[in-house]
Design a protein around this motif. Structure first.
Motif, PDB file in Angstrom:
ATOM      1  N   CYS A  22       0.826  -1.207   0.000  1.00  0.00           N
ATOM      2  CA  CYS A  22       0.000   0.000   0.000  1.00  0.00           C
ATOM      3  C   CYS A  22       0.863   1.261   0.000  1.00  0.00           C
ATOM      4  O   CYS A  22       0.483   2.282  -0.592  1.00  0.00           O
ATOM      5  CB  CYS A  22      -0.957  -0.010   1.179  1.00  0.00           C
ATOM      6  N   ASP A  23       2.026   1.207   0.655  1.00  0.00           N
ATOM      7  CA  ASP A  23       2.974   2.324   0.566  1.00  0.00           C
ATOM      8  C   ASP A  23       3.359   2.576  -0.886  1.00  0.00           C
ATOM      9  O   ASP A  23       3.463   3.723  -1.335  1.00  0.00           O
ATOM     10  CB  ASP A  23       4.236   2.011   1.372  1.00  0.00           C
ATOM     11  N   GLU A  76       0.411   4.060  -2.804  1.00  0.00           N
ATOM     12  CA  GLU A  76       0.245   5.447  -2.360  1.00  0.00           C
ATOM     13  C   GLU A  76       1.306   6.349  -2.967  1.00  0.00           C
ATOM     14  O   GLU A  76       1.002   7.425  -3.502  1.00  0.00           O
ATOM     15  CB  GLU A  76       0.323   5.493  -0.832  1.00  0.00           C
ATOM     16  N   ALA A  82      -1.342   7.625  -5.794  1.00  0.00           N
ATOM     17  CA  ALA A  82      -2.132   8.568  -4.993  1.00  0.00           C
ATOM     18  C   ALA A  82      -1.375   9.870  -4.751  1.00  0.00           C
ATOM     19  O   ALA A  82      -1.947  10.959  -4.850  1.00  0.00           O
ATOM     20  CB  ALA A  82      -2.527   7.917  -3.669  1.00  0.00           C
ATOM     21  N   GLN A  83      -0.076   9.756  -4.459  1.00  0.00           N
ATOM     22  CA  GLN A  83       0.738  10.952  -4.252  1.00  0.00           C
ATOM     23  C   GLN A  83       1.293  11.516  -5.555  1.00  0.00           C
ATOM     24  O   GLN A  83       1.984  12.531  -5.537  1.00  0.00           O
ATOM     25  CB  GLN A  83       1.893  10.638  -3.293  1.00  0.00           C
ATOM     26  N   LEU A  96      -5.841   1.772   2.055  1.00  0.00           N
ATOM     27  CA  LEU A  96      -5.555   3.109   1.531  1.00  0.00           C
ATOM     28  C   LEU A  96      -6.670   4.098   1.861  1.00  0.00           C
ATOM     29  O   LEU A  96      -6.412   5.278   2.103  1.00  0.00           O
ATOM     30  CB  LEU A  96      -5.327   3.027   0.023  1.00  0.00           C
ATOM     31  N   ARG A 120      -6.199   5.414   5.184  1.00  0.00           N
ATOM     32  CA  ARG A 120      -5.161   6.451   5.232  1.00  0.00           C
ATOM     33  C   ARG A 120      -5.688   7.823   4.809  1.00  0.00           C
ATOM     34  O   ARG A 120      -4.958   8.818   4.892  1.00  0.00           O
ATOM     35  CB  ARG A 120      -3.992   6.064   4.318  1.00  0.00           C
ATOM     36  N   TRP A 151      -7.339   8.374   1.634  1.00  0.00           N
ATOM     37  CA  TRP A 151      -7.505   8.504   0.190  1.00  0.00           C
ATOM     38  C   TRP A 151      -8.900   8.044  -0.224  1.00  0.00           C
ATOM     39  O   TRP A 151      -9.545   7.262   0.473  1.00  0.00           O
ATOM     40  CB  TRP A 151      -6.446   7.672  -0.548  1.00  0.00           C
ATOM     41  N   PHE A 186      -6.756   6.279  -6.763  1.00  0.00           N
ATOM     42  CA  PHE A 186      -5.743   5.279  -7.098  1.00  0.00           C
ATOM     43  C   PHE A 186      -6.256   4.041  -7.825  1.00  0.00           C
ATOM     44  O   PHE A 186      -5.488   3.384  -8.530  1.00  0.00           O
ATOM     45  CB  PHE A 186      -4.997   4.834  -5.831  1.00  0.00           C
ATOM     46  N   ASN A 234       5.889   6.498   4.844  1.00  0.00           N
ATOM     47  CA  ASN A 234       5.879   5.726   3.601  1.00  0.00           C
ATOM     48  C   ASN A 234       7.304   5.253   3.303  1.00  0.00           C
ATOM     49  O   ASN A 234       8.250   6.041   3.302  1.00  0.00           O
ATOM     50  CB  ASN A 234       5.344   6.578   2.447  1.00  0.00           C
TER      51      ASN A 234
END
Length: 357
Positions: free
Chosen positions: A17-18, A21, A25-26, A67, A70, A72, A77, A322
């Protein structure tokens, strides 16, 4: 991301998931497809089509849930998530499986995760023909097996395809075998017309009925996994492992009792067969070349920089930061894959499955 043998399931989920992300996502690598949720590996272990759907989508949803926890949204994503599904020998069942998979994904994204983007509803999946279905006996027959499996993937709507080579039960593919596998794809694409229409078997009473059946039975697997507390508890309790072992055992029993025919293995056997196809052999020089490259790397790099970078990997693993940036920095410092994995293992430890029998 970098898993390792015996990774604890909860830490493996965290690292995956890191990666999703950090990349999507980032928006560090916004056009990247960060993960392929693979039903193929499960299927190679011996499960059936329904279990493949149940396992792969339960796994994907566990990542989505993480996620969302977190902060999001699904649309941030899921449009970049992808799947790797198997193509096995039951021709119509496999076609129906892919159709059911697309339905399951779209419904879950709309109804459970409230995704608004059409891209989020679309299932992106690759298909690989079944390596475990190939036989060492009469290996040329594997060409036909692979062709039928590949055709089921195309008729089921796959966007990407890998065809196994006829000799993969004997060795890594020879150049000739790999070429035949490629030509099989090209024949389907350019000579059969199978790729000229979307969902060509849609409307068939049999395909529609089978699609409904597979979707309904997959939903029962989702319920079982939910009742166990989710994917991670189900793994820790041995649920997945028992299902795989039982299914593989039952499949082998059917073959042993000749209730399921495998051409060349339990019927239509060729006595005193001699394998007459070329087999690829890998020379020892490849191993020696790689070992020298690693030795030279370690000799010429800045070891202090490597130690500092690996320390940052451990620190990230211990906290909630992360992990991707520290891993990338370690790679830039020329830490080897093994060293990065060992740093993660120092924190996460190793996990041993409990006996399932």
């Amino acid at each position: 991301y970098i898993p390792y043998k015996n990774s604890p399931p909860n830490h493996l989920l965290r690292v995956a998931c890191d990666f999703i992300e950090w990349t999507v996502a980032q928006k560090n690598v916004p056009k990247w497809h960060p993960i392929n949720f693979t039903g193929y590996n499960y299927r190679e272990g011996g499960i059936d089509a329904v279990q493949e759907l149940g396992f792969v989508f339960a796994s994907a949803c566990s990542h989505i849930d993480n996620l969302i926890e977190r902060g999001w949204k699904a649309d941030d994503f899921v449009g970049r998530l992808a799947f790797n599904l198997a193509a096995h020998k039951d021709f119509f069942e496999e076609i129906a499986k892919y159709r059911a998979a697309r339905r399951i994904w779209a419904k879950r994204m709309k109804n459970i995760y409230n995704a608004k983007s059409e891209r989020s509803w679309k299932l992106r999946f690759h298909t690989q023909t079944a390596g475990c279905s190939l036989t060492a006996q009469q290996p040329e027959i594997n060409i036909a097996r692979t062709a039928f499996q590949a055709l089921s993937g195309v008729l089921g709507g796959t966007q990407s395809l890998h065809t196994n080579s006829m000799d993969e039960t004997l060795a890594l593919p020879s150049e000739k075998a790999a070429e035949i596998a490629l030509r099989t794809q090209q024949l389907i694409a350019y000579e059969t017309g199978a790729a000229n229409v979307i969902d060509p078997l849609g409307g068939s009473w049999y395909i529609e009925s089978l699609t409904n059946k597979l979707e309904d039975e997959a939903e029962l697997y989702f319920q079982q996994i939910d009742e166990l507390g989710g994917v991670i508890p189900a793994i820790e309790l041995g649920f997945f492992q028992r299902e795989i072992a039982n299914s593989a055992s039952e499949y082998q029993r059917l073959i042993d009792e000749k209730k399921r025919t495998v051409v060349g293995v339990n019927d239509f056997i060729k006595e005193d067969e001699k394998i007459e196809i070329p087999i690829l052999e890998i020379g020892k020089d490849a191993e020696e070349k790689q070992l020298k490259a690693i030795t030279d790397l370690r000799k010429n790099r800045n070891d202090d920089g490597v130690k500092i970078a690996l320390k940052e990997v451990r620190r990230a693993c211990k906290g909630k930061t992360n992990i991707m940036s520290p891993i990338i920095n370690a790679a830039k410092a020329y830490a080897t894959l093994g060293e990065i994995v060992d740093a993660m293992k120092d924190v996460f430890g190793e996990w041993q499955e409990s006996s399932i029998f």
